[in-house]
Design an enzyme around this catalytic site. Structure first.
Site, PDB file in Angstrom:
ATOM      1  N   GLY A 203     -15.357   3.542 -50.316  1.00 44.45           N
ATOM      2  CA  GLY A 203     -15.284   2.100 -49.444  1.00 44.45           C
ATOM      3  C   GLY A 203     -16.146   1.777 -48.721  1.00 44.45           C
ATOM      4  N   LEU A 204     -15.544   1.489 -47.479  1.00 46.18           N
ATOM      5  CA  LEU A 204     -16.599   1.109 -46.246  1.00 46.18           C
ATOM      6  C   LEU A 204     -17.462   2.326 -45.924  1.00 46.18           C
ATOM      7  CD1 LEU A 204     -15.941  -2.001 -44.360  1.00 46.18           C
ATOM      8  CD2 LEU A 204     -17.605  -1.348 -45.840  1.00 46.18           C
ATOM      9  N   ALA A 205     -16.789   3.499 -46.007  1.00 45.35           N
ATOM     10  CA  ALA A 205     -16.596   5.032 -45.070  1.00 45.35           C
ATOM     11  C   ALA A 205     -17.129   5.629 -46.150  1.00 45.35           C
ATOM     12  CB  ALA A 205     -15.064   5.579 -44.608  1.00 45.35           C
TER      13      ALA A 205
ATOM     14  N   LEU B  59     -12.743  -1.977 -39.954  1.00 42.83           N
ATOM     15  CA  LEU B  59     -13.934  -2.628 -40.760  1.00 42.83           C
ATOM     16  C   LEU B  59     -15.356  -1.624 -39.733  1.00 42.83           C
ATOM     17  CD1 LEU B  59     -14.586  -5.843 -41.902  1.00 42.83           C
ATOM     18  CD2 LEU B  59     -13.605  -4.055 -43.242  1.00 42.83           C
TER      19      LEU B  59
ATOM     20  N   ARG C 167      -3.811  -0.456 -34.181  1.00 46.49           N
ATOM     21  CA  ARG C 167      -4.528  -0.589 -33.992  1.00 46.49           C
ATOM     22  C   ARG C 167      -5.138  -1.778 -33.963  1.00 46.49           C
ATOM     23  NH1 ARG C 167      -7.994  -3.201 -38.503  1.00 46.49           N
ATOM     24  NH2 ARG C 167      -6.354  -3.061 -39.706  1.00 46.49           N
TER      25      ARG C 167
ATOM     26  N   ARG D 284       1.071  -7.898 -32.695  1.00 48.27           N
ATOM     27  CA  ARG D 284       1.363  -7.308 -34.458  1.00 48.27           C
ATOM     28  C   ARG D 284       3.301  -6.406 -34.140  1.00 48.27           C
ATOM     29  NH1 ARG D 284      -3.752  -5.981 -37.410  1.00 48.27           N
ATOM     30  NH2 ARG D 284      -5.126  -7.203 -37.904  1.00 48.27           N
TER      31      ARG D 284
END
Lengths: 246, 222, 638
Positions: free
Chosen positions: C42-44, C442, C436, C331
């Site tokens: 993934g992104l990481a 991201l 978060r 949230r």
């Protein structure tokens, strides 16, 4: 509601493969198509029978994993909809539904509805990038990019790499997939640098991987779950001619 | 090498030779339409062509080359495309493409057969030797008489009707296709060109078949 | 044991720069001798594999999907934060740092968060250079929007597909390295064990998901970038394949699991429609800018169509409870409030697990066209799934598990307590604390992958000799045998319940007892039920097929086995943490008006759990959190 499924079952790339029929009772119209298949698999597993293998992951229409030809159309033919976003309410009670894998020489079947799309990876590896290093790049705002160009690039970049373009193409051509990446990068200043090399390398890779040639049927756009436009194939052709002239 | 072996390169060759061929059929139709004006017009047109001498042969060679290249690459690409899908789905539903686009190789091969027949019929003059009447003393043939007599029997008329129907099919996909291949279309122009393409096909079809039909119905006569 | 995060001391502004200088380097000529395994693309993981490959390391990357481009980072909609301050509205690295610490309810490490804020700017530059088509304004400059309650516009975005575009950027960089031969990608592989030799991570054991072959891969370092674990709740916004397996296998080999009870429940998801449902779909939080949340005041009204309920009979509960923030409450608050209404039997829709999100007032005020312009794609998505028109009748929403703030414990170098094991992105616990903020996931993934690990891994590799232990070592064989034994066991039970049925059961327990609101009682109930489910799994699961084939039932069974074991530790962590903070809400610890009550005196620490065996009490290790640059304060949204 209930439906009658005809599902392609194939036990590996060398197996012959055949359609098998499953009666599915108690389908909820709110279910997604894949959830209906989950139920079929649950019943098969309870019965100790081999479940239907199908690729899926995010189930929200963005990962590009799901890949089924439903009633002769990749992703089932709902406009801008992947299989995982297709819902049973789109079918009539008692409907007969044909479920098959992507079929192309470049996509050997792994099992049932699961195919190997590694050939698409090879196209990307041939040049679907800018050769920038991690770190040491210019500030993001150093080069202004017109909004129209950024939007055009984004339109091309919507491709989720599912391969429906290949599956729908009478020639199994991957030109929309290739064109989308070529076009996305060719209009950006960051991508222009290698545009000539890229279009040559990527189209060559597509040929090497056994995809067919584009003969402008435009089926790819019609079945693309992201509606990627065939104008990007025209753009690829343009880029190709520019590269030839170099 | 890129041009003649790559996927896109050969597409471009198809498009460029396609332009030559479609331009030819348009010009040919224009020339032919002099038959509507009368015997003198079409015979004058034929004489003019003959008077060009060696240029006619240059022109014929160019046409032959374009035709041959278009056919050879067409067959080659089609075979490759078929091989790219060794096995097809049990159910196939097409959303966009049409009969013309899906049968390009068939219409193309039929047109090849038609062109051979057409050359034998009117140019090499072997199928119907009885239709040729000399005109003047320079070895010319009365083209007007040839056309009228040539379409007096049923077989040539039927063959021309069939041949031109396939020309319509071929051009109705091929014309817009060449714009896409040469990178000249975008999302706005493509739907327009698809309509234009069909129109070009219709014009060619109507233009070409009107000659045998008018002969059959007696509107063009000796 | 007291854990040391090895954070640089001294002024925080220069901490990362100093640390980079002090970290050892690997000689360029030697880099190719080091083999680095990177699990997850993934992104990481994708960014890490590409960057390390480019530096010259011999990288092997692994993903369970058929392509590196399909990791679940792709589903992120909103955007990515960076402290560029392009809009000139007062943003700075310090402000991003401060917002993130505060947003995480003061449960994250200062130094890690500072570094994240600092490198956030490089990420945007990097992505632009890769050809990521970020939104631009008419002058051609990068556009920003505000997000997640921040007071500045610092969110960069690419339509509603920011995650996809960033991932494709990382994927393109990865593809380039694969072509160059510095990275070898192993697709359709699932990591099923971490190989540890003498306390040091030396490789992994994985299953080829096509052939069933159990493969051993050695590496001088192992990077896990395998995402979060909220599929422990069964229904979540995660992809179907997201699992805790990789990190849990590492935990079983000695890596500590930190703060597993910090889970984020996102308020605006499409409610469950029935028992068959397989996953939940998120709709961007931005909908709450113009939508009003309400439920009927009277229980008997819940079955009526919304239009038949008079305004006086509607309870706009967020506006009532939080007059100043109203529908824009954060949230965690909004999610809990929705749950309260439904627990009060005033929920709407199937199963009465839903609340209305009503746009009628906004449509009256702004017109349908404006609403369509702002949220058209979301209304379309809603209609595709529910067959209801959100313009004509209120949408129904319900909270759903979305993100895991907890994860494997890592030090400042992103290295776990097992030397040689690095953990990046959502899989680690480091920067988000107990909650978060939007558009930060991201940012973290790419920060870790592009700009942290390339430096910090060198510090470790410089201390080890390359290729010292390879896959012919006895530990690899042992690991492969254990993996095989587990698989054989699962296949041989031949009970009556399929993995999906048992997963559903586990999810129900976790959602009801360890979900949005937790109490000692509910947690103890869960701790009673989870071992029962574990017992049932190992005695009554039915896994059809064989190992030597493409077998998704087997994959699911393995993942479920890990979720069950992990669920226990998550619950224990929640039980241990006698306070409410961020996504962790203990009903015993709330103010009179139902707000979270933190206990900084006793719980200002990272809880890192050491697994001691299934059913055995895990050992708690603590890493105290020090706040030297930010003052601990109470979050209030009244």
């Amino acid at each position: 509601m209930k439906v009658k499924l005809h599902v392609w079952r194939q036990n590996g790339p060398n197996d012959k493969g055949t359609m098998e029929t499953y009666e599915v009772p108690n389908v909820s119209s709110d279910q997604s198509f894949l959830e209906m298949l989950d139920d079929v698999n649950l019943a098969l597993a309870k019965d100790g029978r081999d479940v239907i293998a199908f690729d899926h992951d995010c189930r929200e229409g963005i990962c590009g994993m799901c890949s089924q030809v439903i009633n002769g159309v990749p992703h089932g033919g709902q406009e801008r909809t992947t299989v995982c976003q297709l819902h049973m309410r789109e079918f009539e009670d008692g409907a007969e539904i044909f479920v098959e894998p992507w079929k192309a020489r470049a996509f050997p079947v792994i099992k049932d509805l699961v195919v190997d799309r590694g050939a698409l990876e090879k196209i990307m590896q041939a040049g679907g990038y800018t050769s920038c290093h991690t770190g040491g790049v210019a500030d993001g705002n150093a080069l202004p990019i017109g909004k129209d160009i950024a939007d055009y690039s984004m339109d091309a970049a919507e491709c989720i790499g599912c391969g429906a373009c290949v599956a729908s193409c009478p020639n199994s051509s991957a030109m929309l997939y290739t064109g989308a990446k070529v076009a996305q990068l060719a209009v950006l200043p960051q991508g222009k640098v290698e545009a000539h090399k890229r279009v040559m390398a990527m189209t060559e890779a597509a040929k090497e991987q056994g995809f067919g040639n584009c003969t402008n049927h435009y089926e790819c756009q019609a079945s693309c779950p992201k509606g990627v436009n065939v104008k990007f194939i025209a753009k690829l052709n343009r880029e190709y001619m520019k590269a030839l002239c170099k | 090498m890129q041009l003649t072996q790559s996927s896109v390169g050969r597409k471009i060759i198809m498009a460029v030779t396609g332009i030559v061929l479609v331009a030819f059929v348009c010009v040919h139709l224009l020339g032919n339409s002099s038959v509507f004006v009368g015997a003198n017009a079409i015979n004058a047109y034929a004489e003019k062509l003959h008077s060009l001498g060696p240029f006619v042969w240059v022109f014929r060679l160019v046409m032959l080359a374009a035709f041959a290249i278009h056919i050879i690459f067409g067959i080659q690409l089609t075979l490759e495309n078929r091989a790219a899908t060794p096995e097809r789905n049990v159910q196939i539903k097409r959303l966009k493409t049409g009969f013309g686009a899906e049968t390009m190789i068939v219409s193309g091969l039929v047109l090849l057969a038609f062109v051979i027949y057409h050359l034998l019929h009117f140019t090499v003059r072997v199928t119907n030797p009885d239709i040729y009447v000399p005109l003047g003393d320079q070895g010319m043939v009365d083209v007007y008489v040839m056309v009228v007599k040539g379409f007096k029997s049923a077989l040539p008329v039927i063959l021309y009707l069939v041949g031109m129907s396939f020309l319509f099919l071929h051009v109705s996909h091929g014309f817009q296709s060449l714009f896409q291949t040469l990178g000249l279309s975008n999302d706005k122009s493509l739907p327009v060109m698809e309509t234009v393409s069909k129109l070009v096909g219709v014009v060619l079809l109507v233009g070409y078949i009107s000659i045998p039909l008018l002969v059959v119905f007696g509107l063009i006569k000796i | 044991m007291i854990l040391d995060g090895k954070c640089p001391t001294g002024p925080i502004e220069t901490s990362w720069d100093r640390h980079r200088f002090e970290t050892k380097l690997v000689n360029p000529a030697n880099k190719r001798k080091y083999k680095v395994l990177c699990v997850g693309t993934g992104l990481a993981g994708g960014a890490a594999a590409a960057s390390l490959g480019e530096l010259g390391y011999n990288v092997h990357a692994f993903c369970y999907q058929d392509s590196a481009r399909r990791a679940h980072s792709i589903a992120a909609q909103g955007g990515i934060n960076a402290a560029k301050n392009y809009p000139n509205d007062g943003d700075s690295i310090y402000r991003l740092f401060y917002d993130t610490i505060k947003g995480g309810d003061f449960r994250a490490r200062e130094a890690d968060v500072w570094r994240l804020a600092q490198v956030s700017n490089n990420i945007i530059d990097q992505c632009v250079a890769q050809g990521v088509p970020f939104a631009r304004d008419y002058a051609g400059y990068l556009d920003n929007r505000s997000f997640g309650g921040a007071q500045v516009s610092r969110t960069f975005y690419a339509r509603g597909q920011t995650g996809q575009q960033l991932l494709l950027g990382a994927y393109s960089a990865l593809s380039r390295q694969i072509k160059a031969g510095t990275v070898t990608l192993h697709e359709r592989r699932e990591m099923l064990d971490l190989v540890v030799v003498d306390g040091v991570a030396r490789g992994i054991t994985c299953r080829n998901m096509v052939t069933g072959e159990i493969e051993s891969h050695w590496g001088d370092a192992v990077i896990l970038a395998t995402g979060g674990y909220v599929n422990v709740f069964y229904l979540s916004t995660n992809a179907m394949g997201c699992s805790v397996t990789a990190t849990w296998k590492a935990a079983k080999k000695g890596a500590y699991m930190a703060n597993p009870c910090y889970t984020q429940i996102h308020p605006t998801c499409i409610p469950q429609h029935g028992e068959h449902q397989s996953k939940l779909t998120l709709m961007s939080e931005s909908l709450r800018n113009d939508g009003r949340c309400w439920v009927p005041k009277k229980v008997e009204d819940c079955e009526k169509p919304a239009s038949d309920i008079a305004d006086a009979d509607r309870d706009y509960y967020l506006e009532r409870k939080y007059p100043s923030f109203g529908n824009l409450a954060p949230r965690d608050i909004a999610s809990r409030a929705a749950k309260e209404q439904c627990d009060d039997n005033r929920g709407v829709g199937p199963g009465k697990r839903g609340v209305y999100l009503d746009f009628a007032d906004s449509i009256k005020r702004l017109g349908e066209d404006t609403i369509r312009e702002r949220y058209g794609n979301l209304f379309e998505m809603y209609e595709k799934i529910t067959a209801e028109n959100g313009y004509k009748q209120p949408m129904r929403i319900y909270p759903a598990p979305h993100y895991a703030m907890g994860g494997l414990w890592v030090d400042y170098n992103c290295m776990s307590n097992v030397p040689g094991l690095f953990v990046l992105g959502e899989a680690n616990f480091s920067v988000h604390g107990a909650n978060r903020l939007g558009a930060s996931a991201l940012m973290q993934g790419l920060a870790d992958g592009y700009f942290v690990i390339p430096y910090t891994i060198a510090g470790y590799l410089a201390t080890v000799k390359p290729g010292q232990i390879k896959d012919d070592h006895a530990e690899f064989k042992k690991s492969a045998e254990e993996v095989k034994a587990d698989i054989d066991k699962m296949l041989s039970i031949n009970g009556t319940k399929t993995p999906s049925e048992l997963h559903r059961e586990l999810g129900k327990v976790m959602w009801e007892d360890v979900g949005m609101a937790r109490s000692k009682e509910s947690l103890e109930h869960a701790l009673k039920r989870i071992p029962e489910i574990r017992e049932e799994f190992w005695n009554n699961v039915k896994v059809v097929g064989t190992n030597e084939q493409f077998n998704q039932e087997l994959e699911n069974a393995g993942r479920l086995a890990d979720f069950i074991e992990f669920a226990e530790i998550l619950t224990k962590d929640a039980l241990n943490r006698e306070e409410s903070c961020g996504g962790h809400f203990r009903t015993e610890h709330q103010t009179e008006d139902g707000e979270a009550m933190r206990n900084d005196e006793d719980f200002c620490y990272v809880a890192a759990w050491e697994f001691k065996g299934a059913g055995v009490e895990p050992e708690l290790h603590k890493e105290p959190l020090k706040f030297e640059n930010v003052k601990l304060a109470v979050r209030s949204y009244k």
